[in-house]
Design a protein around this motif. Sequence first.
Motif, PDB file in Angstrom:
ATOM      1  N   LYS A 244     -18.242 -17.854  -6.205  1.00 21.63           N
ATOM      2  CA  LYS A 244     -19.004 -16.658  -5.845  1.00 21.63           C
ATOM      3  C   LYS A 244     -20.477 -16.980  -5.656  1.00 21.63           C
ATOM      4  O   LYS A 244     -21.152 -16.391  -4.818  1.00 21.63           O
ATOM      5  CB  LYS A 244     -18.834 -15.588  -6.925  1.00 21.63           C
ATOM      6  N   VAL A 245     -20.980 -17.890  -6.473  1.00 26.45           N
ATOM      7  CA  VAL A 245     -22.372 -18.318  -6.367  1.00 26.45           C
ATOM      8  C   VAL A 245     -22.401 -19.839  -6.388  1.00 26.45           C
ATOM      9  O   VAL A 245     -21.894 -20.456  -7.325  1.00 26.45           O
ATOM     10  CB  VAL A 245     -23.223 -17.778  -7.540  1.00 26.45           C
ATOM     11  N   ARG A 246     -22.981 -20.437  -5.353  1.00 31.47           N
ATOM     12  CA  ARG A 246     -23.093 -21.895  -5.305  1.00 31.47           C
ATOM     13  C   ARG A 246     -24.571 -22.264  -5.349  1.00 31.47           C
ATOM     14  O   ARG A 246     -25.326 -22.003  -4.411  1.00 31.47           O
ATOM     15  CB  ARG A 246     -22.422 -22.459  -4.054  1.00 31.47           C
ATOM     16  N   LEU A 247     -24.964 -22.864  -6.445  1.00 33.94           N
ATOM     17  CA  LEU A 247     -26.364 -23.209  -6.647  1.00 33.94           C
ATOM     18  C   LEU A 247     -26.715 -24.514  -5.943  1.00 33.94           C
ATOM     19  O   LEU A 247     -25.857 -25.375  -5.745  1.00 33.94           O
ATOM     20  CB  LEU A 247     -26.654 -23.349  -8.141  1.00 33.94           C
ATOM     21  N   PRO A 248     -27.984 -24.683  -5.589  1.00 34.24           N
ATOM     22  CA  PRO A 248     -28.431 -25.961  -5.030  1.00 34.24           C
ATOM     23  C   PRO A 248     -28.219 -27.086  -6.042  1.00 34.24           C
ATOM     24  O   PRO A 248     -28.221 -26.856  -7.254  1.00 34.24           O
ATOM     25  CB  PRO A 248     -29.924 -25.730  -4.760  1.00 34.24           C
ATOM     26  N   THR A 249     -28.065 -28.290  -5.535  1.00 40.47           N
ATOM     27  CA  THR A 249     -27.806 -29.440  -6.400  1.00 40.47           C
ATOM     28  C   THR A 249     -28.886 -29.624  -7.455  1.00 40.47           C
ATOM     29  O   THR A 249     -28.594 -29.879  -8.627  1.00 40.47           O
ATOM     30  CB  THR A 249     -27.683 -30.721  -5.550  1.00 40.47           C
ATOM     31  N   ASN A 250     -30.146 -29.479  -7.060  1.00 38.68           N
ATOM     32  CA  ASN A 250     -31.230 -29.709  -8.021  1.00 38.68           C
ATOM     33  C   ASN A 250     -31.195 -28.701  -9.170  1.00 38.68           C
ATOM     34  O   ASN A 250     -31.486 -29.047 -10.321  1.00 38.68           O
ATOM     35  CB  ASN A 250     -32.588 -29.659  -7.316  1.00 38.68           C
ATOM     36  N   GLU A 251     -30.794 -27.446  -8.891  1.00 41.05           N
ATOM     37  CA  GLU A 251     -30.700 -26.447  -9.956  1.00 41.05           C
ATOM     38  C   GLU A 251     -29.530 -26.751 -10.887  1.00 41.05           C
ATOM     39  O   GLU A 251     -29.631 -26.572 -12.107  1.00 41.05           O
ATOM     40  CB  GLU A 251     -30.563 -25.041  -9.361  1.00 41.05           C
ATOM     41  N   LEU A 252     -28.415 -27.195 -10.329  1.00 37.12           N
ATOM     42  CA  LEU A 252     -27.269 -27.569 -11.158  1.00 37.12           C
ATOM     43  C   LEU A 252     -27.627 -28.720 -12.096  1.00 37.12           C
ATOM     44  O   LEU A 252     -27.251 -28.717 -13.276  1.00 37.12           O
ATOM     45  CB  LEU A 252     -26.087 -27.962 -10.274  1.00 37.12           C
ATOM     46  N   VAL A 253     -28.350 -29.694 -11.578  1.00 37.28           N
ATOM     47  CA  VAL A 253     -28.765 -30.836 -12.399  1.00 37.28           C
ATOM     48  C   VAL A 253     -29.684 -30.367 -13.524  1.00 37.28           C
ATOM     49  O   VAL A 253     -29.544 -30.784 -14.680  1.00 37.28           O
ATOM     50  CB  VAL A 253     -29.468 -31.900 -11.533  1.00 37.28           C
ATOM     51  N   GLU A 254     -30.616 -29.473 -13.207  1.00 34.64           N
ATOM     52  CA  GLU A 254     -31.545 -28.968 -14.223  1.00 34.64           C
ATOM     53  C   GLU A 254     -30.815 -28.163 -15.294  1.00 34.64           C
ATOM     54  O   GLU A 254     -31.156 -28.236 -16.477  1.00 34.64           O
ATOM     55  CB  GLU A 254     -32.626 -28.120 -13.552  1.00 34.64           C
ATOM     56  N   ILE A 255     -29.810 -27.393 -14.894  1.00 34.61           N
ATOM     57  CA  ILE A 255     -29.015 -26.646 -15.873  1.00 34.61           C
ATOM     58  C   ILE A 255     -28.252 -27.613 -16.773  1.00 34.61           C
ATOM     59  O   ILE A 255     -28.198 -27.440 -17.990  1.00 34.61           O
ATOM     60  CB  ILE A 255     -28.048 -25.680 -15.157  1.00 34.61           C
ATOM     61  N   PHE A 256     -27.655 -28.638 -16.180  1.00 35.71           N
ATOM     62  CA  PHE A 256     -26.901 -29.625 -16.954  1.00 35.71           C
ATOM     63  C   PHE A 256     -27.781 -30.299 -17.999  1.00 35.71           C
ATOM     64  O   PHE A 256     -27.350 -30.567 -19.122  1.00 35.71           O
ATOM     65  CB  PHE A 256     -26.308 -30.675 -16.015  1.00 35.71           C
ATOM     66  N   LEU A 257     -29.031 -30.560 -17.643  1.00 31.89           N
ATOM     67  CA  LEU A 257     -29.958 -31.261 -18.533  1.00 31.89           C
ATOM     68  C   LEU A 257     -30.766 -30.307 -19.412  1.00 31.89           C
ATOM     69  O   LEU A 257     -31.729 -30.718 -20.060  1.00 31.89           O
ATOM     70  CB  LEU A 257     -30.907 -32.130 -17.700  1.00 31.89           C
ATOM     71  N   PHE A 258     -30.389 -29.015 -19.435  1.00 30.11           N
ATOM     72  CA  PHE A 258     -31.061 -27.992 -20.241  1.00 30.11           C
ATOM     73  C   PHE A 258     -32.520 -27.793 -19.834  1.00 30.11           C
ATOM     74  O   PHE A 258     -33.360 -27.438 -20.663  1.00 30.11           O
ATOM     75  CB  PHE A 258     -30.992 -28.327 -21.736  1.00 30.11           C
ATOM     76  N   LEU A 259     -32.814 -28.009 -18.566  1.00 31.14           N
ATOM     77  CA  LEU A 259     -34.164 -27.789 -18.061  1.00 31.14           C
ATOM     78  C   LEU A 259     -34.289 -26.438 -17.375  1.00 31.14           C
ATOM     79  O   LEU A 259     -35.388 -26.011 -17.028  1.00 31.14           O
ATOM     80  CB  LEU A 259     -34.548 -28.903 -17.070  1.00 31.14           C
ATOM     81  N   ARG A 260     -33.159 -25.763 -17.160  1.00 31.97           N
ATOM     82  CA  ARG A 260     -33.132 -24.454 -16.507  1.00 31.97           C
ATOM     83  C   ARG A 260     -32.083 -23.590 -17.205  1.00 31.97           C
ATOM     84  O   ARG A 260     -31.048 -24.096 -17.657  1.00 31.97           O
ATOM     85  CB  ARG A 260     -32.794 -24.604 -15.016  1.00 31.97           C
ATOM     86  N   CYS A 261     -32.337 -22.282 -17.288  1.00 31.70           N
ATOM     87  CA  CYS A 261     -31.410 -21.363 -17.946  1.00 31.70           C
ATOM     88  C   CYS A 261     -30.062 -21.342 -17.230  1.00 31.70           C
ATOM     89  O   CYS A 261     -29.998 -21.281 -16.004  1.00 31.70           O
ATOM     90  CB  CYS A 261     -32.009 -19.956 -17.971  1.00 31.70           C
ATOM     91  N   ARG A 262     -28.976 -21.374 -18.001  1.00 34.33           N
ATOM     92  CA  ARG A 262     -27.631 -21.393 -17.429  1.00 34.33           C
ATOM     93  C   ARG A 262     -27.150 -20.018 -16.981  1.00 34.33           C
ATOM     94  O   ARG A 262     -26.096 -19.892 -16.358  1.00 34.33           O
ATOM     95  CB  ARG A 262     -26.641 -21.966 -18.441  1.00 34.33           C
ATOM     96  N   ASN A 263     -27.902 -18.968 -17.324  1.00 32.05           N
ATOM     97  CA  ASN A 263     -27.577 -17.610 -16.888  1.00 32.05           C
ATOM     98  C   ASN A 263     -27.865 -17.508 -15.391  1.00 32.05           C
ATOM     99  O   ASN A 263     -29.011 -17.624 -14.958  1.00 32.05           O
ATOM    100  CB  ASN A 263     -28.428 -16.614 -17.677  1.00 32.05           C
ATOM    101  N   LEU A 264     -26.838 -17.265 -14.587  1.00 31.62           N
ATOM    102  CA  LEU A 264     -26.994 -17.285 -13.135  1.00 31.62           C
ATOM    103  C   LEU A 264     -27.898 -16.181 -12.611  1.00 31.62           C
ATOM    104  O   LEU A 264     -28.389 -16.266 -11.490  1.00 31.62           O
ATOM    105  CB  LEU A 264     -25.617 -17.197 -12.462  1.00 31.62           C
ATOM    106  N   ASN A 265     -28.113 -15.136 -13.383  1.00 31.91           N
ATOM    107  CA  ASN A 265     -29.029 -14.080 -12.963  1.00 31.91           C
ATOM    108  C   ASN A 265     -30.394 -14.211 -13.623  1.00 31.91           C
ATOM    109  O   ASN A 265     -31.177 -13.268 -13.632  1.00 31.91           O
ATOM    110  CB  ASN A 265     -28.438 -12.699 -13.269  1.00 31.91           C
TER     111      ASN A 265
END
Length: 414
Positions: free
Chosen positions: A216-237
């Motif tokens: 339903k939501v496909r994030l850019p690669t850089n955002e996915l990497v940041e979420i994986f590394l706990f650099l960005r909030c995992r809440n999609l909204n």
Amino acid sequence: MTRNSTENYEYSVGRDDQIWCGGEGTNGSVHSRFRPIGDGIVALNNNNHGGGGSVMQGNRATNKDSCNNSLYKTTSSDNLSFFPSELPARPRLDACSGDSRRRDSENLRGLESGDGEGRAKKLSRPGRILREIVSQTIPVMAQNIQEVAEETLESTKEYLKNLIAMPEKRDELVGLQNLLERRSDLTKETLLKCQKDQLEILVAVKMGHGSFVSGKVRLPTNELVEIFLFLRCRNLNCKNILPVDDCDCKFCSGNKGFCSSCMCPVCMNFDCASNTCSWVGCDVCSHWCHAACGIQRNLIRPGPSLKGPSGTSEMQFHCIGCNHASEMFGFVKDVFVCCAKDWGLETLIKELDCVAKIFKGSQDFKGKELNTKAEDLLSKLERNMLSSKDACNAIIQFFNCKFSDYELLLFLCN
């Protein structure tokens, strides 16, 4: 204003929520912003789970004449570990000859097809493919996933979504998360080289949220990497860069992946509802907390009045992040005055119940009266003695009453 506090949403509410004008005791502060409740736990522990044969490494040999279409018995050495440090050495794909790469591709397709008998068919299960993606090196799996049929990849994602959603499958999910935790090769540099589906699966496993592979939501690669590394909030909204506003409080700095905008510091879950008294915040640092968690941890309790006469008290929320005390009466008043008219009966009952619990231990007059009023309306609603509309009007009238006059009226009536 159109969503009830008990509505369920797949994702939590974003940062673009309505900012309401501050009511009594809020002065336009963060307390006038109504926030949600929800779930979603990332399960991580140190349980070990055994591995199995590699899905991507080809079929086992069979002998139709001597074995009657059955597989040869495997030895213990065939049960390869899935931990990266224990994987058998494999040649780099770019160093392989064209023939060997073609044979690998044919073996992979053979495993996917499930046309074979016995073990080959067993290895083609989505669970085996998922484990292979989690345990194999990034370059190897990025190449192999390109050879996987689209329907096979989709069935693997569906398997993962079900794994996350089903409590009885928790141990299997934790096992996959432990595999990721043991890996030291998952750096930003290597993750950026992932195939997109591969990266989405890795993030979904680590975060314990199927939304990353829902399509339903496909994030850019850089955002996915940041979420994986706990650099960005995992809440999609939400997807805030962490820590939010460069917060250096002991809680944000000590908890990887914590987002003060949408996560509760007690249960560490983010939210799926809005316009509710069950999600309270700090006037100063904007950290939020579930009311139920705050009550359980004694973060919501009476304290010295911030604006009232010296020696008086009021119900307050004491922030874990900055230890500031925020008064609760004005916050609850704002929520009901602005939102209650849009609530149905079920939502109104839940919100009144929440208010009654928040102010149960009140020592001040306003807090005690609010607790009494909420419990009285709850009782009448549950016994069908009052309509939801009348109950809503009654609680709003209570909040709009000037309490100096209200106290005088009570005194005269008594």
